[in-house]
Write a protein that holds these residues in place. Structure first.
Motif, short mmCIF file in Angstrom:
data_model
loop_
_atom_site.label_atom_id
_atom_site.label_comp_id
_atom_site.label_asym_id
_atom_site.label_seq_id
_atom_site.Cartn_x
_atom_site.Cartn_y
_atom_site.Cartn_z
N TYR A 99 34.88 1.46 91.34
CA TYR A 99 36.26 1.57 91.83
C TYR A 99 37.15 0.57 91.10
CZ TYR A 99 40.15 1.42 95.23
OH TYR A 99 41.38 1.45 95.84
N HIS A 100 36.69 -0.68 91.01
CA HIS A 100 37.55 -1.71 90.40
C HIS A 100 37.66 -1.55 88.89
CE1 HIS A 100 38.82 -3.99 93.86
NE2 HIS A 100 37.65 -3.73 94.39
N TYR A 159 43.39 1.74 85.12
CA TYR A 159 44.64 2.43 85.41
C TYR A 159 45.83 1.46 85.37
CZ TYR A 159 48.21 5.40 87.02
OH TYR A 159 49.39 6.08 87.06
N GLY A 160 45.62 0.26 85.94
CA GLY A 160 46.69 -0.74 85.94
C GLY A 160 47.09 -1.14 84.53
N VAL A 161 46.08 -1.39 83.68
CA VAL A 161 46.36 -1.80 82.31
C VAL A 161 47.11 -0.70 81.56
CG1 VAL A 161 45.20 -2.16 80.08
CG2 VAL A 161 44.56 -3.55 82.06
N TYR A 191 49.12 -11.34 82.91
CA TYR A 191 49.25 -9.91 82.63
C TYR A 191 48.14 -9.13 83.32
CZ TYR A 191 49.45 -5.58 79.79
OH TYR A 191 49.53 -4.28 79.36
N HIS A 192 46.90 -9.61 83.18
CA HIS A 192 45.77 -8.86 83.75
C HIS A 192 45.74 -8.95 85.27
CE1 HIS A 192 43.92 -7.16 80.21
NE2 HIS A 192 44.29 -8.26 79.57
N PRO A 195 42.86 12.63 91.49
CA PRO A 195 42.46 11.81 90.35
C PRO A 195 41.49 10.71 90.77
CG PRO A 195 44.64 11.15 91.11
CD PRO A 195 44.20 12.31 91.97
N TYR A 196 40.92 10.02 89.78
CA TYR A 196 40.12 8.80 89.97
C TYR A 196 38.70 9.06 90.48
CZ TYR A 196 44.94 7.14 89.88
OH TYR A 196 46.27 6.95 89.55
N VAL A 225 37.79 1.35 87.33
CA VAL A 225 38.77 2.43 87.15
C VAL A 225 40.17 1.95 87.53
CG1 VAL A 225 39.49 4.69 88.05
CG2 VAL A 225 37.12 4.31 87.36
N ALA A 226 40.28 1.18 88.63
CA ALA A 226 41.59 0.66 89.04
C ALA A 226 42.15 -0.28 87.97
CB ALA A 226 41.48 -0.05 90.39
N ASN A 227 41.29 -1.17 87.43
CA ASN A 227 41.77 -2.08 86.38
C ASN A 227 42.24 -1.30 85.17
OD1 ASN A 227 41.02 -4.12 88.07
ND2 ASN A 227 39.39 -4.94 86.78
N VAL A 269 45.45 3.29 93.07
CA VAL A 269 44.26 4.05 93.47
C VAL A 269 44.15 4.07 95.00
CG1 VAL A 269 41.75 4.24 93.29
CG2 VAL A 269 43.08 3.57 91.28
N GLU A 301 49.04 1.60 82.80
CA GLU A 301 50.39 1.74 83.33
C GLU A 301 51.31 0.63 82.81
OE1 GLU A 301 52.42 3.62 84.95
OE2 GLU A 301 53.94 2.13 85.55
N VAL A 302 50.86 -0.62 82.90
CA VAL A 302 51.70 -1.74 82.44
C VAL A 302 51.92 -1.63 80.93
CG1 VAL A 302 51.94 -4.24 82.31
CG2 VAL A 302 50.98 -3.21 84.37
N SER A 303 50.86 -1.29 80.18
CA SER A 303 51.01 -1.13 78.73
C SER A 303 51.97 -0.01 78.40
CB SER A 303 49.64 -0.86 78.10
OG SER A 303 49.78 -0.37 76.78
N GLY A 333 46.88 -1.45 89.50
CA GLY A 333 45.87 -0.40 89.50
C GLY A 333 45.26 -0.21 90.88
N MET A 358 40.56 -6.33 79.03
CA MET A 358 40.17 -5.97 80.39
C MET A 358 38.65 -5.86 80.51
SD MET A 358 40.13 -2.27 82.00
CE MET A 358 38.46 -2.18 82.60
N ALA A 369 48.32 -6.36 86.26
CA ALA A 369 47.83 -5.02 85.95
C ALA A 369 46.73 -4.61 86.94
CB ALA A 369 47.31 -4.94 84.52
N ASN A 370 45.81 -5.55 87.25
CA ASN A 370 44.75 -5.23 88.22
C ASN A 370 45.34 -4.93 89.59
OD1 ASN A 370 42.98 -5.78 86.18
ND2 ASN A 370 42.05 -7.57 87.12
#
Lengths: 209, 209
Positions: free
Chosen positions: A155-156, A162-164, B155-156, A123-124, A158-160, B167, A166-168, B163, A184, B159-160
């Motif tokens: 990269y950041h 993914y994090g958002v 939160y952000h 992924p990613y 996509v990572a941000n 990754v 997941e937490v959501s 993520g 975001m 989440a960051n």
């Protein structure tokens, strides 16, 4: 009249659609080939003709999601460029996480990868590469701060994302996902030096509506 | 001489430490109570005296991680405040993801939550609340832009972080995690209006070294 190979491809698609519902609902361990055969209306023999094992169906579901829009970022008739393309891509993937059962299945299977004993698509990396290309476009258009490292910024982003998601997903079952994605993007695009981000995000939403 | 209840607590801890290694390595489904009993040197009977089922051990491992530093952000003798406390907390959690097997076990179990049929502690919310408190401190110290919504920014940040660790975990098995976390903080703290972030991050690293 549909030819033999056309019918075969159509059957395979029907199996993958039924498998997506089963994987999204029950996860890899809980999914049953009998249920997939029944929901797709094909029968177990035909499922086994197309896929040797459950792991092969899982890999095919993931591959089918990684191969198509919205990851491919085609927004209707007029593909956008640079920052607008990035905004469209992130909103598209966010919407798909909420509304597309095949995407939800792929996300769950990717999360459960250590239960699936065959190599799965990574992924990613594909999405990072695509967004890096759009960031290069944005640099050519003068939309971002000069001298950014596109691959690193992609990269950041996509990572941000993914994090958002997941937490959501854990805190609100993705009810607030689209709102959190807008928050975001407001933050991430500001870091990239995009000017007037808030208005730009609003304008994009009005255009889509 | 250690009393009965002290010995009991010590045995329970030994079981949890052995369980962490087992869960981190094999995941929830692959972990075996026999292996936990053997590694902890207690025997299966004593494990079952402390925990009714594998799911109870998993929940106890997660709770023990959520309860302690570095999530509690105690950095040695001199607890820092505001932005420095946030930087220390994020670096501490990042280091724990790499170096602390109990934290790695908890992260894996949280990811596999839908295989564990009892209510588990909710991830993210405790850390978000802690960071929101530090952001309020930072606002009192004049370190961030005035008028920020601390809960939303916290939160952000969380989440960051999540993520980036996900990754990094998939693409490099967390080899580049600490570097990616520094990149992430450079971007996130800039958005919060923290001045001279790059030097601030460097100064903190020199202090820790």
């Amino acid at each position: 009249m549909a030819g033999q190979s056309e019918r075969t491809a159509e059957t395979r698609e029907r199996i993958l659609s039924a498998a997506a519902v089963e994987f999204a609902e029950h996860g890899y361990a809980g999914a049953s080939i009998s249920a997939i055969a029944e929901t797709s209306g094909t029968g177990k023999g035909l499922v086994q003709y197309h896929f040797r094992a459950k792991s092969d169906i899982a890999a095919a579901v993931i591959r089918s999601v990684f191969a198509v829009a919205p990851f491919a970022n085609v927004l209707g008739e007029t593909p956008s460029r640079g920052i607008d393309a990035i905004i469209g891509s992130i909103r598209g993937v966010g919407g798909a996480f909420r509304n597309d059962v095949r995407v939800r299945a792929a996300v769950r299977l990717v999360r459960e990868y250590d239960q699936i004993n065959i190599p799965l698509p990574m992924p990613y990396v594909g999405w990072i590469a695509r967004i890096a290309g759009m960031l290069n476009e944005a640099a050519d258009l003068g939309e971002v701060s000069p001298g950014l490292d596109s691959a690193r910024e992609a990269y950041h982003l996509v990572a941000n994302f993914y994090g958002v998601q997941e937490v959501s997903s854990r805190l609100t079952n993705r009810d607030d996902l689209m709102e959190r994605i807008e928050e975001m993007m407001l933050r991430s695009l500001t870091v990239l030096g995009v000017s007037d981000v808030a208005n730009r995000l609003r304008a994009g939403l009005n255009q889509e509506a």
